[in-house]
Design a protein around this motif. Structure first.
Motif, PDB file in Angstrom:
ATOM      1  N   MET A   1     -11.985  10.889  25.594  1.00  0.00           N
ATOM      2  CA  MET A   1     -13.146   9.469  24.734  1.00  0.00           C
ATOM      3  C   MET A   1     -14.128  10.172  25.173  1.00  0.00           C
ATOM      4  O   MET A   1     -14.838  10.848  25.898  1.00  0.00           O
ATOM      5  N   SER A   2     -14.618   8.989  23.576  1.00  0.00           N
ATOM      6  CA  SER A   2     -16.069   9.595  24.188  1.00  0.00           C
ATOM      7  C   SER A   2     -16.892   8.911  25.288  1.00  0.00           C
ATOM      8  O   SER A   2     -16.884   7.727  25.821  1.00  0.00           O
ATOM      9  N   PRO A   3     -18.283   9.661  25.880  1.00  0.00           N
ATOM     10  CA  PRO A   3     -19.169   8.810  26.971  1.00  0.00           C
ATOM     11  C   PRO A   3     -20.112   7.448  26.774  1.00  0.00           C
ATOM     12  O   PRO A   3     -19.839   7.146  27.536  1.00  0.00           O
ATOM     13  N   GLN A   4     -20.188   7.701  25.388  1.00  0.00           N
ATOM     14  CA  GLN A   4     -20.525   6.139  25.271  1.00  0.00           C
ATOM     15  C   GLN A   4     -19.904   4.911  24.988  1.00  0.00           C
ATOM     16  O   GLN A   4     -19.800   3.858  25.110  1.00  0.00           O
ATOM     17  N   LEU A   5     -18.354   5.453  24.838  1.00  0.00           N
ATOM     18  CA  LEU A   5     -17.552   4.370  25.017  1.00  0.00           C
ATOM     19  C   LEU A   5     -16.994   3.507  26.220  1.00  0.00           C
ATOM     20  O   LEU A   5     -16.294   4.873  27.477  1.00  0.00           O
ATOM     21  N   ILE A   6     -16.449   2.636  26.988  1.00  0.00           N
ATOM     22  CA  ILE A   6     -16.348   2.133  28.176  1.00  0.00           C
ATOM     23  C   ILE A   6     -14.715   1.762  27.840  1.00  0.00           C
ATOM     24  O   ILE A   6     -14.097   1.818  28.799  1.00  0.00           O
ATOM     25  N   LEU A   7     -14.627   0.714  27.239  1.00  0.00           N
ATOM     26  CA  LEU A   7     -13.439   0.217  26.976  1.00  0.00           C
ATOM     27  C   LEU A   7     -12.696   0.859  25.248  1.00  0.00           C
ATOM     28  O   LEU A   7     -12.938   0.655  24.856  1.00  0.00           O
ATOM     29  N   VAL A   8     -12.078   1.365  25.482  1.00  0.00           N
ATOM     30  CA  VAL A   8     -10.818   1.640  24.495  1.00  0.00           C
ATOM     31  C   VAL A   8      -9.488   0.923  24.249  1.00  0.00           C
ATOM     32  O   VAL A   8      -8.828   1.268  25.539  1.00  0.00           O
ATOM     33  N   SER A   9      -9.084  -0.265  23.375  1.00  0.00           N
ATOM     34  CA  SER A   9      -8.127  -1.283  23.329  1.00  0.00           C
ATOM     35  C   SER A   9      -7.785  -1.797  22.494  1.00  0.00           C
ATOM     36  O   SER A   9      -8.145  -1.181  21.477  1.00  0.00           O
ATOM     37  N   ASP A  10      -6.418  -2.032  21.938  1.00  0.00           N
ATOM     38  CA  ASP A  10      -6.214  -2.292  20.223  1.00  0.00           C
ATOM     39  C   ASP A  10      -6.521  -3.473  20.475  1.00  0.00           C
ATOM     40  O   ASP A  10      -7.608  -3.877  19.024  1.00  0.00           O
ATOM     41  N   LYS A  11      -6.888  -4.578  20.918  1.00  0.00           N
ATOM     42  CA  LYS A  11      -8.003  -5.505  20.890  1.00  0.00           C
ATOM     43  C   LYS A  11      -8.882  -6.071  22.052  1.00  0.00           C
ATOM     44  O   LYS A  11      -8.232  -6.429  23.444  1.00  0.00           O
ATOM     45  N   ILE A  12      -9.890  -6.253  21.736  1.00  0.00           N
ATOM     46  CA  ILE A  12     -10.886  -6.464  22.549  1.00  0.00           C
ATOM     47  C   ILE A  12     -11.168  -8.169  22.467  1.00  0.00           C
ATOM     48  O   ILE A  12     -11.420  -8.486  21.180  1.00  0.00           O
ATOM     49  N   THR A  13     -11.328  -8.979  23.095  1.00  0.00           N
ATOM     50  CA  THR A  13     -11.853 -10.693  23.575  1.00  0.00           C
ATOM     51  C   THR A  13     -13.492 -10.170  24.164  1.00  0.00           C
ATOM     52  O   THR A  13     -13.453  -9.264  25.634  1.00  0.00           O
ATOM     53  N   ILE A  14     -14.503  -9.870  23.879  1.00  0.00           N
ATOM     54  CA  ILE A  14     -16.074  -9.977  23.977  1.00  0.00           C
ATOM     55  C   ILE A  14     -16.316 -11.713  24.741  1.00  0.00           C
ATOM     56  O   ILE A  14     -16.462 -12.366  23.996  1.00  0.00           O
ATOM     57  N   LEU A  15     -16.502 -11.793  26.029  1.00  0.00           N
ATOM     58  CA  LEU A  15     -17.086 -12.910  26.511  1.00  0.00           C
ATOM     59  C   LEU A  15     -18.279 -13.095  27.341  1.00  0.00           C
ATOM     60  O   LEU A  15     -18.809 -12.213  27.925  1.00  0.00           O
ATOM     61  N   GLY A  16     -19.309 -13.510  26.390  1.00  0.00           N
ATOM     62  CA  GLY A  16     -20.961 -13.761  26.335  1.00  0.00           C
ATOM     63  C   GLY A  16     -20.768 -15.520  27.429  1.00  0.00           C
ATOM     64  O   GLY A  16     -20.303 -16.152  28.389  1.00  0.00           O
ATOM     65  N   GLY A  17     -21.841 -15.351  27.749  1.00  0.00           N
ATOM     66  CA  GLY A  17     -22.286 -15.954  29.239  1.00  0.00           C
ATOM     67  C   GLY A  17     -22.833 -17.900  28.244  1.00  0.00           C
ATOM     68  O   GLY A  17     -23.653 -18.594  28.886  1.00  0.00           O
ATOM     69  N   ALA A  26      -9.429 -18.874  25.707  1.00  0.00           N
ATOM     70  CA  ALA A  26      -7.348 -18.434  25.637  1.00  0.00           C
ATOM     71  C   ALA A  26      -6.717 -18.701  23.840  1.00  0.00           C
ATOM     72  O   ALA A  26      -6.242 -17.727  23.845  1.00  0.00           O
ATOM     73  N   ARG A  27      -7.509 -18.647  22.458  1.00  0.00           N
ATOM     74  CA  ARG A  27      -6.992 -18.666  21.884  1.00  0.00           C
ATOM     75  C   ARG A  27      -7.251 -17.138  21.365  1.00  0.00           C
ATOM     76  O   ARG A  27      -6.672 -16.309  20.512  1.00  0.00           O
ATOM     77  N   ALA A  28      -8.493 -16.576  21.759  1.00  0.00           N
ATOM     78  CA  ALA A  28      -8.708 -15.296  21.967  1.00  0.00           C
ATOM     79  C   ALA A  28      -8.224 -14.417  22.752  1.00  0.00           C
ATOM     80  O   ALA A  28      -8.056 -13.375  22.021  1.00  0.00           O
ATOM     81  N   LEU A  29      -7.576 -15.030  23.796  1.00  0.00           N
ATOM     82  CA  LEU A  29      -6.865 -14.079  24.478  1.00  0.00           C
ATOM     83  C   LEU A  29      -5.619 -13.899  24.304  1.00  0.00           C
ATOM     84  O   LEU A  29      -5.041 -12.356  24.730  1.00  0.00           O
ATOM     85  N   ASP A  30      -4.830 -14.852  23.410  1.00  0.00           N
ATOM     86  CA  ASP A  30      -3.416 -14.640  23.320  1.00  0.00           C
ATOM     87  C   ASP A  30      -3.940 -13.789  21.902  1.00  0.00           C
ATOM     88  O   ASP A  30      -2.538 -12.697  21.446  1.00  0.00           O
ATOM     89  N   LEU A  31      -4.452 -13.642  21.332  1.00  0.00           N
ATOM     90  CA  LEU A  31      -4.927 -12.509  20.150  1.00  0.00           C
ATOM     91  C   LEU A  31      -5.120 -11.388  20.508  1.00  0.00           C
ATOM     92  O   LEU A  31      -4.738 -10.156  20.114  1.00  0.00           O
ATOM     93  N   ALA A  32      -6.029 -11.101  21.538  1.00  0.00           N
ATOM     94  CA  ALA A  32      -6.694 -10.269  22.145  1.00  0.00           C
ATOM     95  C   ALA A  32      -7.068 -10.166  23.467  1.00  0.00           C
ATOM     96  O   ALA A  32      -8.088 -10.797  24.444  1.00  0.00           O
ATOM     97  N   PRO A  33      -6.270  -9.554  23.870  1.00  0.00           N
ATOM     98  CA  PRO A  33      -6.061  -9.800  25.730  1.00  0.00           C
ATOM     99  C   PRO A  33      -6.559  -8.702  26.632  1.00  0.00           C
ATOM    100  O   PRO A  33      -7.028  -9.383  27.777  1.00  0.00           O
ATOM    101  N   SER A  34      -7.112  -8.112  25.847  1.00  0.00           N
ATOM    102  CA  SER A  34      -8.096  -7.188  27.382  1.00  0.00           C
ATOM    103  C   SER A  34      -9.352  -7.875  27.020  1.00  0.00           C
ATOM    104  O   SER A  34     -10.300  -8.098  25.782  1.00  0.00           O
ATOM    105  N   LEU A  35     -10.320  -8.272  28.480  1.00  0.00           N
ATOM    106  CA  LEU A  35     -11.402  -9.067  28.288  1.00  0.00           C
ATOM    107  C   LEU A  35     -12.162  -7.606  28.913  1.00  0.00           C
ATOM    108  O   LEU A  35     -12.739  -7.310  29.655  1.00  0.00           O
TER     109      LEU A  35
END
Length: 225
Positions: A1-17, A26-35
């Protein structure tokens, strides 16, 4: 893994503030469960009963309680102030599909910044999810099968042109540009095919079409070219 990468996954949800509708999350996590939580998004994740796989940002918004609750090896503070927390997350993860929740709500300036980030990372297959709409950068070719009458808006974030099929008002021969010609409130008439001459065109669709858009983007080898 490149040192710039923190998480590698098939599908990822990014949650903002920003403002987050729990049904959108819930809809996003159903499709992309890595949070992945963007800074203060960690508090929203915990309040919704989700433990983030990673928290990335400058950590000026996350609460002390959230930092105490989340394992230290999942916390990745990034001190620089030249990018938003969303951009910090986007450049630090790799996935076939990335969904962003909590970036199109409260503040219009934050929404514009998130859209700007999408255009700067066209190779990331990323969809921003709001209460009513989804937004993503059109790849060089996009095929979507949507119901006739569906609102289909195009908003240029750069000088860009292309061709279309399945839209009530074809885009062929139109030079789109910020501050110039835009393509909002078009309408689907049949299977949609867009061919763009480069990255920079944002597509906005009703949120109920998240799943077919996600499938279409994952079928594209590189989004944005």
């Amino acid at each position: 893994m490149s040192p710039q990468l923190i998480l590698v996954s098939d599908k990822i949800t990014i949650l903002g503030g920003g403002a987050v509708n729990h049904s959108d999350l819930a809809r996003a996590l159903d499709l992309a469960p890595s949070l992945v939580a963007a800074d203060g998004g960690a508090d929203i994740a915990l309040a919704a009963g989700h433990m983030p796989d990673a928290v990335i940002g400058d950590f000026d918004s996350i609460s002390a309680a959230a930092r105490a609750a989340i394992p230290k090896d999942r916390q990745f503070p990034v001190a620089e102030q030249d990018s938003t927390d969303f951009e910090k997350c986007l450049r630090s993860v790799e996935a076939r599909l990335i969904l962003g929740v909590g970036f199109l709500g409260d503040r219009f300036d934050h929404a514009l910044a998130a859209l700007n980030t999408l255009v700067r990372y066209p190779h990331k297959r990323t969809i921003l999810i709001g209460d009513d709409d989804i937004c993503f950068v059109c790849p060089r070719q996009l095929d979507l099968d949507l119901p006739a009458g569906t609102r289909f808006s195009l908003f240029p974030m750069a000088h860009v042109a292309g061709q279309s099929g399945g839209l009530r008002w074809p885009i062929d021969g139109i030079a789109f540009a910020p501050g110039g010609r835009i393509g909002t409130s078009n309408e689907v008439t049949g299977p949609v095919r867009l061919t763009m001459d480069g990255p920079g065109m944002a597509v906005l669709l009703p949120v109920e079409f998240l799943t077919p858009v996600a499938e279409a983007l994952m079928a594209v080898e590189v989004a944005g070219g």
